[in-house]
Structures are given as C-alpha cells and as structure tokens.
Design a protein around this motif. Sequence first.
Motif, short mmCIF file in Angstrom:
data_model
loop_
_atom_site.label_atom_id
_atom_site.label_comp_id
_atom_site.label_asym_id
_atom_site.label_seq_id
_atom_site.Cartn_x
_atom_site.Cartn_y
_atom_site.Cartn_z
N THR A 113 0.84 -1.21 0.00
CA THR A 113 0.00 0.00 0.00
C THR A 113 0.87 1.25 0.00
N ALA A 114 1.84 1.28 0.91
CA ALA A 114 2.73 2.44 1.02
C ALA A 114 3.60 2.60 -0.22
N MET A 115 4.15 1.48 -0.73
CA MET A 115 4.98 1.54 -1.94
C MET A 115 4.18 2.09 -3.12
N ALA A 116 2.97 1.57 -3.31
CA ALA A 116 2.15 2.00 -4.45
C ALA A 116 1.83 3.49 -4.35
N ALA A 117 1.44 3.94 -3.16
CA ALA A 117 1.11 5.36 -2.98
C ALA A 117 2.34 6.23 -3.17
N PHE A 118 3.49 5.74 -2.73
CA PHE A 118 4.74 6.50 -2.86
C PHE A 118 5.12 6.65 -4.33
N ILE A 119 4.91 5.59 -5.12
CA ILE A 119 5.17 5.69 -6.56
C ILE A 119 4.25 6.72 -7.19
N LEU A 120 2.95 6.66 -6.84
CA LEU A 120 2.00 7.62 -7.39
C LEU A 120 2.38 9.06 -7.01
N GLU A 121 2.82 9.21 -5.77
CA GLU A 121 3.25 10.54 -5.32
C GLU A 121 4.41 11.05 -6.17
N LYS A 122 5.42 10.19 -6.37
CA LYS A 122 6.60 10.60 -7.14
C LYS A 122 6.28 10.80 -8.62
N ALA A 123 5.19 10.17 -9.07
CA ALA A 123 4.77 10.35 -10.47
C ALA A 123 3.88 11.58 -10.65
N GLY A 124 3.64 12.31 -9.55
CA GLY A 124 2.84 13.52 -9.62
C GLY A 124 1.35 13.29 -9.62
N LEU A 125 0.91 12.09 -9.21
CA LEU A 125 -0.52 11.77 -9.23
C LEU A 125 -1.23 12.14 -7.92
N ASP A 126 -0.47 12.59 -6.93
CA ASP A 126 -1.00 13.18 -5.69
C ASP A 126 -2.12 12.35 -5.05
N PRO A 127 -1.83 11.10 -4.66
CA PRO A 127 -2.88 10.24 -4.10
C PRO A 127 -3.18 10.54 -2.63
N THR A 128 -4.36 10.14 -2.19
CA THR A 128 -4.65 9.99 -0.76
C THR A 128 -4.35 8.53 -0.42
N CYS A 129 -3.84 8.30 0.78
CA CYS A 129 -3.49 6.94 1.16
C CYS A 129 -3.84 6.70 2.62
N VAL A 151 -5.44 5.20 -2.34
CA VAL A 151 -4.79 3.91 -2.11
C VAL A 151 -5.09 3.49 -0.68
N ILE A 152 -5.68 2.31 -0.51
CA ILE A 152 -6.11 1.90 0.82
C ILE A 152 -5.67 0.47 1.13
N GLU A 153 -5.20 0.26 2.35
CA GLU A 153 -4.91 -1.09 2.82
C GLU A 153 -6.24 -1.76 3.14
N ALA A 154 -6.50 -2.90 2.50
CA ALA A 154 -7.78 -3.60 2.62
C ALA A 154 -7.60 -4.86 3.46
N ASP A 155 -8.00 -4.77 4.72
CA ASP A 155 -7.76 -5.84 5.69
C ASP A 155 -8.85 -6.91 5.60
N GLU A 156 -8.42 -8.17 5.63
CA GLU A 156 -9.37 -9.28 5.58
C GLU A 156 -10.07 -9.53 6.91
N TYR A 157 -9.48 -9.06 8.03
CA TYR A 157 -10.06 -9.34 9.34
C TYR A 157 -11.48 -8.76 9.42
N SER A 158 -12.41 -9.57 9.88
CA SER A 158 -13.84 -9.24 9.95
C SER A 158 -14.42 -8.85 8.58
N ALA A 247 3.59 -3.44 -10.48
CA ALA A 247 2.53 -3.87 -11.40
C ALA A 247 1.31 -2.95 -11.31
N VAL A 248 0.99 -2.51 -10.09
CA VAL A 248 -0.09 -1.53 -9.91
C VAL A 248 0.24 -0.25 -10.68
N ALA A 249 1.45 0.24 -10.49
CA ALA A 249 1.87 1.51 -11.12
C ALA A 249 1.87 1.42 -12.65
N LYS A 250 2.28 0.26 -13.17
CA LYS A 250 2.31 0.09 -14.63
C LYS A 250 0.92 0.18 -15.24
#
Length: 418
Positions: A113-129, A151-158, A247-250
Amino acid sequence: MGVGGAGCSAVFAIAHSLGYQVSGCDKEKWSPYLDNKLAKLVSVGHSPDHLKGVDLLVYSPAIPAYDTQNEELLTAKKKGIEAVPWEQFVAKELLVDKFVIAIAGTHGKSTVTAMAAFILEKAGLDPTCLVGAIVNAWERNYRVGKSKYFVIEADEYSEKFLLFPADIAAVTNIEFDHPEYFADFEKLKAAFGKFVKTLKKGSILITGPKVGLENPNGETIQVSKPANFDLKMVGEFNQMNAAVAAAVAKKLVIREEIIQKALESFSGLVRRFEFKGEEKEVLVFDDYAHHPTAVLATSKAAREKFPNQKIWLVFQPHLFSRTKALFGEFVESFEKSPVDEIIITDIFGAREKDTGEVSSTDLVKTIKGKQVKYLPNIEEAATYITKEAFAGDIVITMGAGDIYKLPEMLLKKLGNKI
C-alpha cells in the motif's frame, strides 16, 4: 472513538484535512499513530459528554469488541446518533467518486500500500493513502492528496475489505490467519473470493504467485516472481512486495524509470525490520512479524544482512487463538530460523482471555534443535540480553503486541552497562 488505533487515527486525520469538523477520544491522549498536531482535538477516556453537537459517531471496531456496554456507544444509539465503524465511514464518505486502489493479502499489504502510494506521489498523481503502519517518508500512516486516486490497505479481518470496491486491487498472498474470526482456512479463502467479486466493472486484479484468484469483473494479472530493485528494505519478500506495487503503477501508465527510482528511494515503514539504535556495539531492530511465515522470512532477511554475526530473536506471540491454531507452523518456523538464540515471552492476549489451552512454555518445550528460552515478560528479556549480549550482536524483536517497547528498554539498559 478509539482514535489512537492504526486505522481510526488515519481516518480521523484524513477527515480533518478534508474539512470535516472532528473530535476524538481514546484511553490515552498519545498513540504512536496519532498525528501530534491533532492531539488538542482528543479527549482521554470515553464519555456520553463527548456526544454534544455530534452528528455522526465513528468508532474503532475494537471498542465494542472489548467493551460491549460502552456507555458512549450505547448513549449514541439511544439518542439516535448514527454510529458506524471507521471502515464504513471511509466507504460511505471518503471513497465516493474516487479511483480506489485496494491492497489486500495476509502478508505485505501495508508495505505494498505504502509503496504503491509512494510511486503515485513521485509520479505527480497526488494520491490519498490510508495504511495501517507509519510510513517513514511521511512520518504518519496516511497521506492526503487532491487527486481522484485513493490507495487503501484492505484488511481481511472481519471481512472489512468487502466495503472497498476497487478499480485496481492487489492480493499479495493468502495464508491462514485470524483464527479468532475465521473458523478455518476455507472460510478465509472464501472471504477473499467475495472480495474479488466486489471489484468494479472493468477493474484490474493483480495477484502474487500462489493466490489463485480471478477477477470476475475485469482483468487479472499474476506477478510470478520477485523484482530485482536496489531496495533499502531487506529480504526477498520485499522484492515481491515491490513487484506487486510496480505492477499496480504500470497499469496507471507510470513510466518504469519513475517506478524504479521511487521504489529504490522508498525508506520503508515503522516496525518493518526497523533499526531502533545501537548501544555497546549491539544493534537493535524491531519488526511487526506475528505470523509464522513472516517470522521466518524476516529471520532469513536478517541473516542475509548479517551473515556472520550472532542474531538474537525475541518473539512475543500475539493472541492465544493464533498461537493455538498455528502452533505447528510456529514450531517449524523457529526450527528453520537461521538465528542463533530465541527468547519467547508470554502470549499477548489483547482482546482474548487465557483459557490455559496454549502457552509460550509449550512452544519452547516443543521447538527442537535451537537455543530457545522462555522469559515471561519484555522487562526480563531486556535484562537477560543486556547481561548476555556482546559487541557485534544483533537483536530483533518481533510481535504485534507491546513488544515494540522492548528496544528502547534494552538500549537504555545496554547504555548503563559497565
């Protein structure tokens, strides 16, 4: 309510940044997750008095789980004030009209989650995470952007991830966990099956190598092997995490050179093989690993980084149900672990009561072929290591309970050692 928790704290901060008028409360005013700038909006304890002028009560699901008769929650319901767990607030309010990128899986979801959002940030896509761990680059567990990307961490718990229909979803891996909620592995796999059915029409599903899920509403891409980036984070599992994030970023048509540069500059998350300090030439690290697979993977990464030094592993099991359900896997993980000495403390029960069915001493007695010792609490573990560790030794603490307090305690004791 429960504003100091890993998820609730991020929702609190994001809502405040978006202009919602918010106040919060928790048992304590301080939390490792809570943004210090928002501390003035937080009250200590729970009370019906907090409900004055409140239109919506957003709470951590841990509160009704721990305290079924919570007075603030019950009063809200009596007064007709809508009360929802934070994940429902996110789904109904924060994800509306967003391009949602949801990252799920037993292991690695916070990191991806953090990696994907960080890539989007560096690509100028200004995400919320929104992520369940502190991201070192942001010094918080969230980021507020102005674009459509969330970009959101999607937890399986409950099964809370069922509330986050995504445009792009990633499932890193699926292994049995959360036995306090899922009766067996089949029930957990069924939950992931339900998750992919919630994906939006025309969506993209990215999976790790052994996930075995197909997107019924769009495209499925399998990431079959780890990446080979020059990461700051150690371990093959982080190369796998990087491959999924890439792969998400691509799929967002981000150029490969931007992806590589972002991932190779990404400095990781708090409690993910985090260096805590050095005293008397003893290096101390801390990690969130609490599942057998993560314990072994992190141990191997430590040995890869420190091939010739003595490595101490201090493990605090998390939940009686998890320790019992995965007992054999824990034993195997410790027996295969390439560390030199293992200390296991008492199980951190959190919301569970000790029924006497499983204990840390059971683990210690069952593990064969390793130097393993039982010490009941983190204070005793810190004292023991202080006496026995020598210059050049590596200490890694692991667990999801309060073992994160041990590194500071140990470093202080080592500093006072004559």
